[in-house]
Design a protein around this motif. Structure first.
Motif, PDB file in Angstrom:
ATOM      1  N   PRO A   1     -56.932 -32.216 -73.577  1.00 22.08           N
ATOM      2  CA  PRO A   1     -55.583 -32.391 -73.035  1.00 22.08           C
ATOM      3  C   PRO A   1     -55.618 -33.320 -71.828  1.00 22.08           C
ATOM      4  O   PRO A   1     -56.563 -33.294 -71.037  1.00 22.08           O
TER       5      PRO A   1
ATOM      6  N   LYS B   1     -52.817 -35.296 -68.802  1.00 22.06           N
ATOM      7  CA  LYS B   1     -51.465 -35.523 -68.304  1.00 22.06           C
ATOM      8  C   LYS B   1     -51.232 -37.026 -68.320  1.00 22.06           C
ATOM      9  O   LYS B   1     -51.818 -37.760 -67.532  1.00 22.06           O
ATOM     10  N   TRP B   2     -50.409 -37.467 -69.259  1.00 20.36           N
ATOM     11  CA  TRP B   2     -50.112 -38.896 -69.395  1.00 20.36           C
ATOM     12  C   TRP B   2     -48.762 -39.164 -68.744  1.00 20.36           C
ATOM     13  O   TRP B   2     -47.733 -38.731 -69.242  1.00 20.36           O
TER      14      TRP B   2
ATOM     15  N   LYS C   1     -46.731 -36.040 -68.444  1.00 19.87           N
ATOM     16  CA  LYS C   1     -46.480 -35.226 -69.623  1.00 19.87           C
ATOM     17  C   LYS C   1     -47.793 -34.873 -70.311  1.00 19.87           C
ATOM     18  O   LYS C   1     -48.688 -35.708 -70.407  1.00 19.87           O
ATOM     19  N   GLN C   2     -47.899 -33.629 -70.782  1.00 20.69           N
ATOM     20  CA  GLN C   2     -49.134 -33.234 -71.446  1.00 20.69           C
ATOM     21  C   GLN C   2     -49.218 -33.858 -72.831  1.00 20.69           C
ATOM     22  O   GLN C   2     -48.289 -33.787 -73.623  1.00 20.69           O
ATOM     23  N   ARG C   3     -50.353 -34.480 -73.091  1.00 22.71           N
ATOM     24  CA  ARG C   3     -50.682 -35.036 -74.394  1.00 22.71           C
ATOM     25  C   ARG C   3     -52.118 -34.660 -74.715  1.00 22.71           C
ATOM     26  O   ARG C   3     -52.848 -34.132 -73.868  1.00 22.71           O
ATOM     27  N   HIS C   4     -52.533 -34.963 -75.932  1.00 18.27           N
ATOM     28  CA  HIS C   4     -53.897 -34.652 -76.372  1.00 18.27           C
ATOM     29  C   HIS C   4     -54.520 -35.908 -76.964  1.00 18.27           C
ATOM     30  O   HIS C   4     -53.849 -36.676 -77.663  1.00 18.27           O
TER      31      HIS C   4
ATOM     32  N   ASN D   1     -55.006 -32.755 -83.714  1.00 21.33           N
ATOM     33  CA  ASN D   1     -54.306 -33.107 -82.488  1.00 21.33           C
ATOM     34  C   ASN D   1     -52.958 -32.386 -82.487  1.00 21.33           C
ATOM     35  O   ASN D   1     -52.145 -32.604 -83.390  1.00 21.33           O
ATOM     36  N   PRO D   2     -52.699 -31.508 -81.503  1.00 25.41           N
ATOM     37  CA  PRO D   2     -51.434 -30.760 -81.487  1.00 25.41           C
ATOM     38  C   PRO D   2     -50.203 -31.653 -81.448  1.00 25.41           C
ATOM     39  O   PRO D   2     -49.113 -31.225 -81.843  1.00 25.41           O
ATOM     40  N   ASP D   3     -50.348 -32.883 -80.967  1.00 29.96           N
ATOM     41  CA  ASP D   3     -49.220 -33.810 -80.895  1.00 29.96           C
ATOM     42  C   ASP D   3     -49.008 -34.567 -82.197  1.00 29.96           C
ATOM     43  O   ASP D   3     -48.038 -35.325 -82.325  1.00 29.96           O
TER      44      ASP D   3
ATOM     45  N   ARG E   1     -50.758 -40.066 -83.282  1.00 28.16           N
ATOM     46  CA  ARG E   1     -49.726 -41.057 -82.955  1.00 28.16           C
ATOM     47  C   ARG E   1     -50.356 -42.209 -82.184  1.00 28.16           C
ATOM     48  O   ARG E   1     -51.228 -41.994 -81.347  1.00 28.16           O
TER      49      ARG E   1
END
Length: 267
Positions: free
Chosen positions: A177, A179-180, A183-186, A247-249, A252
């Motif tokens: 994880p 913080k981009w 915002k949290q991204r993975h 990837n939980p997102d 992408r």
């Protein structure tokens, strides 16, 4: 342990032999034929050129993954592979025609690779200083540092797994994880670097690891720019499938596109 001693720095799964990328030699001198434009009009009619390093020991997928992403980006690039084993050596003439140079992930011996790369260091620094853009992904990001490396960053690098309060403690492929931009991204991760920026450094930290260390950075270097990422924003669906990861997102490309755009100064 310093990444120079690790067996699979910045590589996708060790069990997937087709995607191993070791750093080879970047020749500092050789002639490049047929890569220029005959006029400014021809230049304006084509997408900008990105050079992607592809060494002879490289796996089939590492360089092609970022090359495909560059070609399919909202603002696409033409892509030429450079390095030993390609038809185009990495020279000052080749760089002169390019907007972006990409050093992909992969590599097993940072200090050993630098013995081969040091002869190209001044050429790379001069090119970026005069307006070029360097994109380093994982091992390529280690090489943007100074100990050893091209010395393109306002600071240096260290392995994220070696830092205090890290959430990853070994070299296995994983999803980390970040913080981009708040915002949290993975992101796909395999023993990539964190960036230790100098106090007061002129740098845009796009993403941080859970312990607050810089994970993705874009910084000026003279008239040019340097973009570096410890994780792999370019990883496509096959990387996750081969490693048995999710990837939980979702998988992408938007983070990779943003990093590229900022590296070449589009934002």
């Amino acid at each position: 342990m310093h990444p120079s001693t690790l067996p699979n720095v910045g590589q996708p799964p060790a069990t997937v032999g087709r995607r191993r990328l070791l750093l080879g030699v970047l020749p500092a001198a050789a002639a490049l034929a047929g890569c220029g434009w005959s006029s400014a009009d021809e230049r304006s009619d084509q997408p900008p050129l990105a050079l992607v390093y592809r060494g002879p020991q490289g796996c089939p997928d590492c360089a092609p993954t970022i090359a495909a992403l560059l070609r399919q980006a909202p603002q696409p690039f033409r892509v030429t592979y450079v390095g030993p084993g390609t038809r185009v050596p990495l020279t000052a003439d080749a760089l002169a025609d390019a907007q972006l140079y990409v050093q992909p992930g992969g590599g097993s011996d940072l200090d050993g690779a630098w013995q081969d790369l040091r002869g190209s260091a001044k050429m790379m620094r001069d090119w970026v200083r005069e307006g070029g853009s360097y994109l380093g992904l994982c091992f390529g990001a280690y090489l943007a540092g100074r100990n050893p490396g091209f010395d393109l960053l306002p600071g240096d690098t260290d392995g994220y797994i070696d830092l205090r309060d890290t959430t990853v403690h070994d070299q296995r492929d994983t999803v980390v994880p970040v913080k981009w931009r708040g915002k949290q991204r993975h992101m796909y991760f395999q023993d990539g670097p964190a960036f230790l920026l100098d106090n007061g450094a002129d740098a845009d930290v796009l993403a941080t690891y859970p312990n607050g260390a810089a994970a993705v950075v874009v910084a000026p270097y003279g008239k040019g720019r340097v973009g570096v990422s410890g994780p792999h924003p370019e990883a496509d669906r096959s990387w996750y499938e081969d490693a048995g990861l999710k990837n939980p997102d979702g998988v992408r490309p938007d983070l990779a596109h943003e990093l590229i755009d900022r590296t070449v100064g589009r934002h």
